[in-house]
Design a protein around this motif. Structure first.
Motif, mmCIF file in Angstrom:
data_model
loop_
_atom_site.group_PDB
_atom_site.id
_atom_site.type_symbol
_atom_site.label_atom_id
_atom_site.label_comp_id
_atom_site.label_asym_id
_atom_site.label_seq_id
_atom_site.Cartn_x
_atom_site.Cartn_y
_atom_site.Cartn_z
ATOM 1 N N TYR A 177 0.853 -1.199 0.000
ATOM 2 C CA TYR A 177 0.000 0.000 0.000
ATOM 3 C C TYR A 177 0.891 1.251 0.000
ATOM 4 N N CYS A 338 -14.481 1.486 -6.004
ATOM 5 C CA CYS A 338 -14.568 0.095 -5.568
ATOM 6 C C CYS A 338 -15.984 -0.454 -5.732
ATOM 7 N N GLN A 342 -16.953 -3.594 -8.210
ATOM 8 C CA GLN A 342 -17.656 -4.774 -7.693
ATOM 9 C C GLN A 342 -18.752 -5.242 -8.651
ATOM 10 N N PRO A 353 -19.614 -2.845 -1.554
ATOM 11 C CA PRO A 353 -18.491 -2.768 -0.605
ATOM 12 C C PRO A 353 -18.545 -1.471 0.201
ATOM 13 N N ILE A 365 -10.442 -0.367 5.663
ATOM 14 C CA ILE A 365 -10.108 -0.897 4.350
ATOM 15 C C ILE A 365 -11.398 -1.035 3.545
ATOM 16 N N ILE A 366 -11.322 -0.731 2.260
ATOM 17 C CA ILE A 366 -12.429 -1.073 1.376
ATOM 18 C C ILE A 366 -11.905 -2.056 0.346
ATOM 19 N N MET A 367 -12.665 -3.122 0.113
ATOM 20 C CA MET A 367 -12.240 -4.177 -0.798
ATOM 21 C C MET A 367 -13.351 -4.465 -1.796
ATOM 22 N N THR A 377 -6.827 -12.619 -4.626
ATOM 23 C CA THR A 377 -6.428 -11.496 -5.472
ATOM 24 C C THR A 377 -5.909 -11.967 -6.819
ATOM 25 N N SER A 381 -9.285 -8.099 -8.015
ATOM 26 C CA SER A 381 -9.818 -7.347 -6.884
ATOM 27 C C SER A 381 -9.164 -5.978 -6.854
ATOM 28 N N ASP A 383 -8.442 -2.921 -3.666
ATOM 29 C CA ASP A 383 -8.638 -2.569 -2.263
ATOM 30 C C ASP A 383 -7.645 -1.490 -1.879
ATOM 31 N N ALA A 392 -6.445 3.330 -4.753
ATOM 32 C CA ALA A 392 -6.960 1.970 -4.904
ATOM 33 C C ALA A 392 -5.894 1.124 -5.590
#
Length: 421
Positions: A177, A338, A342, A353, A365-367, A377, A381, A383, A392
């Motif tokens: 990150y 995100c 999705q 999400p 966290i947003i995934m 992953t 994906s 996140d 992101a």
């Protein structure tokens, strides 16, 4: 999803531009994929993988020839003396922790030479949390050397930090990150050569997550002592349902195995249940899924750049991992990104999400990513932590076409919310 003619003009133009950029990169990506397909196939053939190796065991898993052969196949692929590939590893973080706790002892000193490690390793080391069995709780001391402004290793600072207690250098190959270059194999080779010449007693450990089969060489090929990673990332080929690996020098891999199981038991036990064939098949397919992921990442970088966003790496850059970062610039845009992505998922496309806390992470966290295997992953994906500058991080992609569709849906979601201009 609406037809192309219904898309806003700026999104249509961005798609056209991104497809052109990807077309220009395809020869490079295909050449690398061919090399890695050949390497993996050769490893299977040299270890004489047979039908009976694909069947799992139960209980203790004693005498599991399929497990032992798979270990040797992965060692060949990664260029190491030895490897353990186990479904008992619950994540890449778990595999890394087993390697670190297996090798290090109270009083040892470790240095992270690529800056602060990935978020989930902070509590393993002891940078967050107290009294829960971190390395620091067990008397291992720690320092971190940041990369310089060009995201390169700082050798003078590394040497200054080495003491007579220093046992290991930790290198995170991927960006994690962080808005920085990931470390190319050529950079790791420079580090290995420097340490072998000036501090030959040190162990070099590489967090190899997201990096397997992206370049022609692996860390083991250039003399790294130990590495670890996850099977629901690159090497699982989007088929492995769980698991991770540790690979490197035989003596160090044995120590990691003793930590995973128990002293005296080590690598000799561990049933393989129903996942044995899936591990083999996923490994065999992994050069294909990695190649598709890279194609998707190049498209994504070019697409979001055309829409006016900062991206890292740029689509024309050489890559050493699967991660593509897009700087959204605000909490609102990152959530919209995100949530739009999705909608391109085969599973849970109807789910929204939302940011939340997760074990091992300090920030919310947003995934995004409805995957057949939870958290895989390798499938596709995106996140990231909800913190400035709101980046992101996309990973994986079974098919680069799915990656393209997911990114277009993310852009359309921003447009519909008035966040894209």
């Amino acid at each position: 999803m609406h037809s192309n003619s219904d898309w806003p003009e700026l999104i249509r133009k961005a798609v056209t531009e991104a497809e052109a950029v990807l077309l220009g990169q395809l020869p490079i990506l295909q050449e690398q994929a061919t090399r890695n397909h050949e390497k993996v196939l050769k490893a299977f053939q040299e270890e004489r993988v047979a039908t009976y190796h694909l069947h799992g065991t139960t209980g203790y898993g004693l005498g599991d020839s399929g497990r032992e052969v798979l270990d040797r196949v992965v060692a060949r692929v990664l260029g190491t003396e030895s490897a353990i590939v186990r479904g008992q590893f619950v994540s890449g973080t778990h595999a890394i922790a087993a390697a670190l706790f297996g090798v290090l002892r109270p009083g040892d000193h470790v240095i992270s030479v690529s800056g602060t490690p990935y978020d989930t390793l902070e509590e393993v080391i002891g940078l967050r949390g107290e009294g829960q069995g971190s390395l620091m709780d067990f008397g291992v001391t720690y320092d971190a050397i940041p990369l310089d402004s060009q995201a390169k290793l700082q050798y003078p600072l590394i040497s200054e930090s080495i003491t007579d207690k220093t046992r290991m250098l930790i290198v995170q190959r991927s960006r994690g990150y962080a808005w920085r270059n990931s470390l190319m194999i050529s950079q790791l080779k420079e580090l290995v050569d420097y340490i072998r010449k000036n501090h030959p007693h040190l162990i070099i450990f590489v967090d190899n997550c997201y990096g397997e089969l992206v370049e022609a060489l692996e860390p083991g090929d250039i003399g790294v002592d130990l590495m670890a990673g996850s099977l629901i990332k690159n090497l699982g080929g989007s088929i492995a349902p769980t698991g991770g690996y540790v690979a490197g020098r035989s003596d160090l891999v044995k120590l990691a195995a003793q930590r995973l199981t128990a002293p005296g038991i080590g690598e000799h036990v561990g049933s393989t249940l129903e996942w044995q064939r899936l591990f083999y098949q996923g490994l065999f397919l992994s050069p294909l899924t990695v190649s598709e992921s890279l194609k998707g990442a190049v498209f994504s970088a070019a697409f979001w750049r055309a829409l006016g966003f900062e991206v890292h790496p740029e689509p024309e850059m050489l890559r050493t991992d699967l991660i593509q970062a897009v700087k959204l610039g605000s909490r609102e845009k990152m959530i919209a990104f995100c949530q739009g992505l999705q909608k391109g998922s085969p599973v849970d496309s109807h789910v929204l999400p939302i940011p939340s806390g997760m074990p091992g992470y300090e920030d919310e966290i947003i995934m995004a990513g409805g995957t057949f295997i939870q958290g895989a992953t390798s499938e596709f994906s995106a996140d990231g932590p909800l913190r400035e500058p709101y980046i992101a991080y996309q990973q994986g992609g079974i098919s680069h076409t799915y990656v393209q569709l997911g990114n277009i849906l993310a852009a359309l979601n921003l447009w519909q919310l008035g966040l894209l201009s």
